[in-house]
Design a protein around this motif. Structure first.
Motif, PDB file in Angstrom:
ATOM      1  N   HIS A  66      -6.078   4.190  -3.353  1.00  0.00           N
ATOM      2  CA  HIS A  66      -6.489   2.910  -3.792  1.00  0.00           C
ATOM      3  C   HIS A  66      -6.439   1.576  -2.491  1.00  0.00           C
ATOM      4  CE1 HIS A  66      -2.150   4.048  -1.454  1.00  0.00           C
ATOM      5  NE2 HIS A  66      -2.094   2.382  -1.690  1.00  0.00           N
ATOM      6  N   VAL A  67      -6.527   2.476  -1.443  1.00  0.00           N
ATOM      7  CA  VAL A  67      -6.215   1.835  -0.004  1.00  0.00           C
ATOM      8  C   VAL A  67      -8.251   1.401  -0.549  1.00  0.00           C
ATOM      9  CG1 VAL A  67      -5.858   1.271   2.229  1.00  0.00           C
ATOM     10  CG2 VAL A  67      -4.245   2.338   0.710  1.00  0.00           C
TER      11      VAL A  67
ATOM     12  N   PRO B  98       1.122  -1.321   0.376  1.00  0.00           N
ATOM     13  CA  PRO B  98      -0.177  -0.339  -0.014  1.00  0.00           C
ATOM     14  C   PRO B  98       1.034   1.250   0.012  1.00  0.00           C
ATOM     15  CG  PRO B  98      -0.128  -1.197   1.828  1.00  0.00           C
ATOM     16  CD  PRO B  98       0.810  -1.746   1.210  1.00  0.00           C
ATOM     17  N   GLY B  99       2.185   1.267   0.399  1.00  0.00           N
ATOM     18  CA  GLY B  99       2.923   2.560   0.042  1.00  0.00           C
ATOM     19  C   GLY B  99       3.425   2.667  -1.493  1.00  0.00           C
ATOM     20  N   TRP B 100       2.931   1.937  -2.709  1.00  0.00           N
ATOM     21  CA  TRP B 100       2.754   2.570  -3.366  1.00  0.00           C
ATOM     22  C   TRP B 100       1.165   2.606  -4.127  1.00  0.00           C
ATOM     23  CZ3 TRP B 100       7.031   3.548  -6.394  1.00  0.00           C
ATOM     24  CH2 TRP B 100       8.136   3.148  -5.942  1.00  0.00           C
ATOM     25  N   ASN B 101       0.979   4.338  -4.628  1.00  0.00           N
ATOM     26  CA  ASN B 101      -0.342   3.885  -5.358  1.00  0.00           C
ATOM     27  C   ASN B 101      -0.148   4.629  -7.243  1.00  0.00           C
ATOM     28  OD1 ASN B 101      -2.672   5.245  -6.324  1.00  0.00           O
ATOM     29  ND2 ASN B 101      -3.004   7.066  -4.675  1.00  0.00           N
TER      30      ASN B 101
ATOM     31  N   SER C 281      -3.838   7.879 -20.442  1.00  0.00           N
ATOM     32  CA  SER C 281      -2.578   7.026 -20.890  1.00  0.00           C
ATOM     33  C   SER C 281      -1.542   7.261 -20.705  1.00  0.00           C
ATOM     34  CB  SER C 281      -2.427   7.243 -22.535  1.00  0.00           C
ATOM     35  OG  SER C 281      -4.111   6.485 -23.659  1.00  0.00           O
ATOM     36  N   THR C 282      -1.307   8.106 -18.808  1.00  0.00           N
ATOM     37  CA  THR C 282      -0.308   8.554 -18.335  1.00  0.00           C
ATOM     38  C   THR C 282       0.125   7.938 -17.234  1.00  0.00           C
ATOM     39  OG1 THR C 282       0.035  10.152 -19.700  1.00  0.00           O
ATOM     40  CG2 THR C 282       1.516  10.269 -17.747  1.00  0.00           C
ATOM     41  N   LEU C 283       0.931   6.995 -17.033  1.00  0.00           N
ATOM     42  CA  LEU C 283       1.016   6.675 -15.780  1.00  0.00           C
ATOM     43  C   LEU C 283       1.132   6.924 -14.459  1.00  0.00           C
ATOM     44  CD1 LEU C 283       0.401   3.704 -14.053  1.00  0.00           C
ATOM     45  CD2 LEU C 283       3.020   3.480 -14.474  1.00  0.00           C
ATOM     46  N   LYS C 284       0.813   7.299 -13.184  1.00  0.00           N
ATOM     47  CA  LYS C 284       1.463   8.560 -11.295  1.00  0.00           C
ATOM     48  C   LYS C 284       1.112   7.364 -11.040  1.00  0.00           C
ATOM     49  CE  LYS C 284      -0.145  12.026  -8.662  1.00  0.00           C
ATOM     50  NZ  LYS C 284      -1.611  13.508  -8.553  1.00  0.00           N
ATOM     51  N   VAL C 285       2.552   7.194 -10.426  1.00  0.00           N
ATOM     52  CA  VAL C 285       3.262   6.287  -9.248  1.00  0.00           C
ATOM     53  C   VAL C 285       3.446   7.554  -8.283  1.00  0.00           C
ATOM     54  CG1 VAL C 285       4.672   5.108  -8.654  1.00  0.00           C
ATOM     55  CG2 VAL C 285       3.443   4.903 -11.254  1.00  0.00           C
ATOM     56  N   LYS C 286       2.648   7.194  -7.247  1.00  0.00           N
ATOM     57  CA  LYS C 286       3.015   7.597  -6.042  1.00  0.00           C
ATOM     58  C   LYS C 286       3.842   6.613  -5.021  1.00  0.00           C
ATOM     59  CE  LYS C 286      -0.435  10.595  -4.300  1.00  0.00           C
ATOM     60  NZ  LYS C 286      -2.050  10.897  -3.844  1.00  0.00           N
ATOM     61  N   LYS C 287       4.585   7.151  -3.428  1.00  0.00           N
ATOM     62  CA  LYS C 287       5.344   6.298  -3.086  1.00  0.00           C
ATOM     63  C   LYS C 287       5.201   7.438  -1.900  1.00  0.00           C
ATOM     64  CE  LYS C 287       9.140   4.226  -1.719  1.00  0.00           C
ATOM     65  NZ  LYS C 287      10.822   4.138  -2.476  1.00  0.00           N
ATOM     66  N   LEU C 288       4.369   6.458  -0.683  1.00  0.00           N
ATOM     67  CA  LEU C 288       4.727   7.000   0.689  1.00  0.00           C
ATOM     68  C   LEU C 288       6.259   7.066   1.386  1.00  0.00           C
ATOM     69  CD1 LEU C 288       2.390   7.894   2.704  1.00  0.00           C
ATOM     70  CD2 LEU C 288       2.677   5.359   3.858  1.00  0.00           C
TER      71      LEU C 288
END
Length: 198
Positions: free
Chosen positions: A191-192, A53-56, A62-69
């Motif tokens: 996401h959670v 869950p630390g990755w969202n 068509s663009t990927l957004k990646v978030k990191k806790l």
């Protein structure tokens, strides 16, 4: 930082976020009354849910957004985020998903259907794809941002309601959270919450 810089994969500033779930009608009214700016948006996203869950991660246009806790403090989560248009800038395991989904196809002028691409993913893929639509009101309160969003899960039609605030100054955010009256509510990322509904 410009939007184009973010789209090219460079990191945006890490921000503190606090997100609660439920209608919170009173808090929504207070947030609206405090705002100097209000914008209404309708958005379609595909969340790529992984075990950590630390990755969202989500796909939009068509663009990927990646978030990191990267931290948790005083009930707020601090996330850093990047928009990605190429697999080679994307962290694992999302780089493989980027290639499997062929998210760079629109840049080559070819038609692209994310739903069909998700349908072609192997069952043993590293992520579960969940499509959602969002009706969102975004607010500006000083240097902070807020939102009140209704999230519809495509597969079930279930509608989830969420209120969030984010920004760089933790003291200002704590004060805003107190004004909104949501301090006692759990801080749960999108996401959670969506994964819990699955």
């Amino acid at each position: 930082m410009s939007k184009q810089t973010e789209l090219d994969g460079e990191s945006s500033d890490a921000r503190y976020e606090y997100r609660v779930w439920g209608k919170h009608r009173k808090a929504r009214k207070i947030l609206s009354s405090l705002a100097s700016e209000e914008i209404t948006e309708q958005i379609s996203d595909c969340y790529l849910l992984v075990d950590d869950p630390g990755w969202n991660a989500k796909v939009r246009d068509s663009t990927l957004k990646v978030k990191k806790l990267i931290a948790e403090e005083r009930g707020f989560e601090r996330w850093t985020s990047n928009w990605h248009r190429a697999a080679d800038t994307t962290p694992s395991p999302f780089d493989e998903l980027f290639e499997d989904l062929r998210l760079d196809r629109p840049r080559r002028g070819k038609s692209f259907d994310l739903s069909k691409a998700v349908g072609r993913l192997d069952l043993d893929t590293a992520a579960t794809a969940v499509f959602v639509s969002k009706q969102r009101r975004r607010y500006r309160v000083g240097s902070m941002r807020g939102e009140a969003t209704d999230v519809t899960i495509a597969d079930t039609g279930e509608v989830l309601h969420t209120l969030a605030i984010e920004g760089d100054d933790l003291d200002d955010l704590v004060a805003l959270r107190k004004k909104l009256g949501v301090k006692g509510s759990a801080n749960v990322a999108v996401h959670v919450a969506i994964d819990a509904e699955g």
